[in-house]
Design an enzyme around this catalytic site. Sequence first.
Site, PDB file in Angstrom:
ATOM      1  N   SER A  34      45.276  41.779 -43.927  1.00  0.00           N
ATOM      2  CA  SER A  34      44.401  40.998 -44.808  1.00  0.00           C
ATOM      3  C   SER A  34      43.979  39.685 -44.159  1.00  0.00           C
ATOM      4  O   SER A  34      43.445  38.799 -44.809  1.00  0.00           O
ATOM      5  CB  SER A  34      45.122  40.714 -46.129  1.00  0.00           C
ATOM      6  OG  SER A  34      46.326  40.031 -45.856  1.00  0.00           O
TER       7      SER A  34
ATOM      8  N   ASP B 207      47.031  33.452 -33.419  1.00  0.00           N
ATOM      9  CA  ASP B 207      47.933  33.833 -34.520  1.00  0.00           C
ATOM     10  C   ASP B 207      49.402  33.667 -34.138  1.00  0.00           C
ATOM     11  O   ASP B 207      50.194  33.107 -34.893  1.00  0.00           O
ATOM     12  CB  ASP B 207      47.690  35.293 -34.946  1.00  0.00           C
ATOM     13  CG  ASP B 207      46.396  35.449 -35.729  1.00  0.00           C
ATOM     14  OD1 ASP B 207      45.545  34.548 -35.646  1.00  0.00           O
ATOM     15  OD2 ASP B 207      46.227  36.480 -36.406  1.00  0.00           O
TER      16      ASP B 207
END
Length: 390
Positions: free
Chosen positions: A142, A204
């Site tokens: 997501s 990330d």
Amino acid sequence: MEVKARAPGKIILTGEHAVVHGSTAVAASIDLYTYVSLRFPTPSDNDDSLKLQLKDMALEFSWPVARIKEALPEAGNLLSSKPTSCSIETMKSIAGLVEEQNIPEANIGLATGVSAFLWLYTCILGFKPATVVITSELPLGSGLGSSAALCVALSAALLAFSDSVSLDMSQQGWSVFGDSELELLNKWAFEGEKIMHGKPSGLDNTVSTYGNMIKFRSGNLTRLKSNMPLKMLITNTKVGRNTKALVAGVSERTLRHPDAMSLVFNAVDSISNELSTIIQSPTPDDLSITEKESKIEELIEMNQGLLQCMGVSHASIETVLRTTLKYKLASKLTGAGGGGCVLTLLPTHESVLSGTVVDKVIADLESCGFQCLIAAIGGKGAEFSFGDSS
């Protein structure tokens, strides 16, 4: 003896998509974590296998250590102090080990995560039997950095038992790694991310490793020190998206309208830089926090408008924006767009936003079929904890 490790997810506060075209982006950790526990069997267990348990999905995979050694002989010669990329040949051998597990069709997307696990485990700890248990508070796929949080938490737990890191096992509760350990951990996590994503940017895993906030431009990462607590409502639209197609769409629009799009990207760059300045400046009192939050709200709205100019919004995102606007709250998509998650800034001062208003917004959003999570922004990165498994 058991070690537990945890690593946070991430959001992109400003600058997604524009970062591909040379603008600055700002990303932050969120206090939603992926947890990994690692335990070696005792001699009395008489267990010679490597087990991976995905608790949230009630799945367990198991390989005899001899089978892994046979498939990946070269991994046992690698040093945990020298992060190494997985070769194409080795990737084929790992794929064979994963296929033997007959992952259910509905969970076939997990195959890359299981592959990353096998590579990181054998490189860092060799061919030792163990049980590794993974749980997560992050929704998968997501845009909240669930794969990076997995690679970081996994690398943290594995390195904690390796020769490359020396940690105080007597400390109680969650402890942080030193700078040199974090650097090593981040490099290993990046190798895991490469198995899962091919060519990741490294953003990330860096946010998940170090926590707090990071400014990112043209491949250069700068760690930011936030001087104010931020809280976000994260709405998961549960609409899947194709990141590659969305990125390509922005590039095509840029070719069609180069002058207009270059102004859009410049504006996003200014927004990210202004956000970084606000977040890092001292906050002496409540009044200045409220003033800063008002400015951040405006920057969030402006960035969302520019993302709409890029063509990466979606009907589900617009529904979230309309719903939160009813309550005078500022929202923007985070990550690729086209679905995924939406951020809504929750002002910290009770006079600006009462708890009942937050409850109403969440009830409205959940009635649309969305999932709502509340997260503090810019907290700690990877942490570890030693303890007995009892």
